[in-house]
Design a protein around this motif. Sequence first.
Motif, PDB file in Angstrom:
ATOM      1  N   ARG A  33       0.820  -1.227  -0.073  1.00  0.00           N
ATOM      2  CA  ARG A  33      -0.233   0.009   0.104  1.00  0.00           C
ATOM      3  C   ARG A  33       0.884   1.164  -0.034  1.00  0.00           C
ATOM      4  O   ARG A  33       0.602   2.321  -0.761  1.00  0.00           O
ATOM      5  N   ILE A  36       2.907   1.696  -3.466  1.00  0.00           N
ATOM      6  CA  ILE A  36       2.306   1.840  -4.870  1.00  0.00           C
ATOM      7  C   ILE A  36       2.079   3.461  -5.277  1.00  0.00           C
ATOM      8  O   ILE A  36       1.815   4.216  -4.338  1.00  0.00           O
ATOM      9  N   ASN A  38      -0.121   6.499  -6.610  1.00  0.00           N
ATOM     10  CA  ASN A  38      -1.338   6.667  -6.879  1.00  0.00           C
ATOM     11  C   ASN A  38      -1.479   7.765  -7.699  1.00  0.00           C
ATOM     12  O   ASN A  38      -1.178   8.897  -7.756  1.00  0.00           O
ATOM     13  N   PRO A  40      -2.380   3.867  -9.043  1.00  0.00           N
ATOM     14  CA  PRO A  40      -1.655   2.883  -9.423  1.00  0.00           C
ATOM     15  C   PRO A  40      -1.632   2.412 -11.031  1.00  0.00           C
ATOM     16  O   PRO A  40      -2.518   2.888 -11.515  1.00  0.00           O
ATOM     17  N   GLU A  43      -4.216  -1.941 -12.205  1.00  0.00           N
ATOM     18  CA  GLU A  43      -5.381  -2.447 -11.149  1.00  0.00           C
ATOM     19  C   GLU A  43      -4.475  -3.623 -10.269  1.00  0.00           C
ATOM     20  O   GLU A  43      -3.806  -4.549 -11.053  1.00  0.00           O
ATOM     21  N   VAL A  44      -4.545  -3.386  -8.973  1.00  0.00           N
ATOM     22  CA  VAL A  44      -3.612  -4.322  -8.082  1.00  0.00           C
ATOM     23  C   VAL A  44      -4.574  -5.081  -7.091  1.00  0.00           C
ATOM     24  O   VAL A  44      -5.183  -4.330  -6.547  1.00  0.00           O
ATOM     25  N   LEU A  60      -5.935  -2.155   3.719  1.00  0.00           N
ATOM     26  CA  LEU A  60      -6.035  -1.697   2.377  1.00  0.00           C
ATOM     27  C   LEU A  60      -7.337  -0.660   2.086  1.00  0.00           C
ATOM     28  O   LEU A  60      -7.369   0.092   1.141  1.00  0.00           O
ATOM     29  N   SER A  63      -7.559   2.608   0.006  1.00  0.00           N
ATOM     30  CA  SER A  63      -6.429   2.710  -0.991  1.00  0.00           C
ATOM     31  C   SER A  63      -7.048   2.297  -2.212  1.00  0.00           C
ATOM     32  O   SER A  63      -8.050   1.432  -2.126  1.00  0.00           O
ATOM     33  N   ILE A  65      -6.100  -0.541  -3.862  1.00  0.00           N
ATOM     34  CA  ILE A  65      -5.613  -1.766  -4.078  1.00  0.00           C
ATOM     35  C   ILE A  65      -6.868  -2.840  -3.484  1.00  0.00           C
ATOM     36  O   ILE A  65      -7.509  -2.361  -2.551  1.00  0.00           O
ATOM     37  N   GLN A  66      -7.049  -3.694  -4.241  1.00  0.00           N
ATOM     38  CA  GLN A  66      -8.480  -4.556  -3.993  1.00  0.00           C
ATOM     39  C   GLN A  66      -7.904  -5.704  -3.401  1.00  0.00           C
ATOM     40  O   GLN A  66      -6.882  -6.364  -3.446  1.00  0.00           O
ATOM     41  N   ALA A 253       4.063  -4.470 -10.284  1.00  0.00           N
ATOM     42  CA  ALA A 253       2.780  -3.541 -10.474  1.00  0.00           C
ATOM     43  C   ALA A 253       3.262  -2.321 -11.240  1.00  0.00           C
ATOM     44  O   ALA A 253       2.487  -1.785 -12.335  1.00  0.00           O
TER      45      ALA A 253
END
Length: 258
Positions: A33, A36, A38, A40, A43-44, A60, A63, A65-66, A253
């Motif tokens: 997190r 990365i 911003n 990103p 898609e992460v 997360l 953020s 991030i999924q 990423a």
Amino acid sequence: MMNTPESRVPLIAGNWKMHKTIAEATALAQAVRDGISNPPPAEVVLAPPFTALAAVAQVLSGSPIQLAAQNTFWERHGAYTGEISPQMLVDAGCQYVIIGHSERRQYFGETNDTVNRKITAALSAGLKPIVCIGETLKEREARETLGRISNQIQEGLAGLTAGQVERLVMAYEPVWAIGTGRTATPQQAQEVHAFIRQLLQDHFGAQVAGSLRLLYGGSVTPDNIRELIGEPDIDGALVGGASLKADSFLCLAALGQR
Ligand code: PEP
């Protein structure tokens, strides 16, 4: 097909498999997190083990991030000792779920039929399935790769509507390339990805085939991701080993864009 490769947002997913305590998972998620950019570059998605999902969801939260689970059951609740429902995964904070990973097929008896049930259940709970398919070394050597892939798609996606399939991500993961250090060449991967996209077009139409993201998985590292993602039908990566350390995953990423 209506969509071009450029219109599909690349996706880089880290499958942590049966690794990381809650404390270790929290630390790794924090490092990803914080490292990365911003927004990103791609898609992460992070897929920790079940025990760490809720803790990683907290890290997360807020953020881009999924969060993904690595498996699900198809029933909503009931007397199914040891199983976890898609609704429980949503409750734990997941947006995605990996379904039909070759390790599940190989060691836990998953079939195209169980994969099919899991996809349907995950979609009804509002989760986005990352559906894994791929051939074994024996099948590749016997020139059965495309037949195997076709069978996994026809049976795994049986009965699904185009609208449902449009919400999937698919991952082509040749079993011989997973955790072996033996990556498929970009040409080998592209050949199968193009075949998958054509099959999806035949069964579900050009709109679905053109927009669905097809990830490659199997010993992806920062050294080989650029040439893989340079192929027109490769839209990202499902990464095992190289996702277990923040620096290599952040590198993936950052490089995992078109
Ligand atoms: C995976 O687990 O899906 C995978 C591709 O593993 P690895 O990157 O370690 O080959």
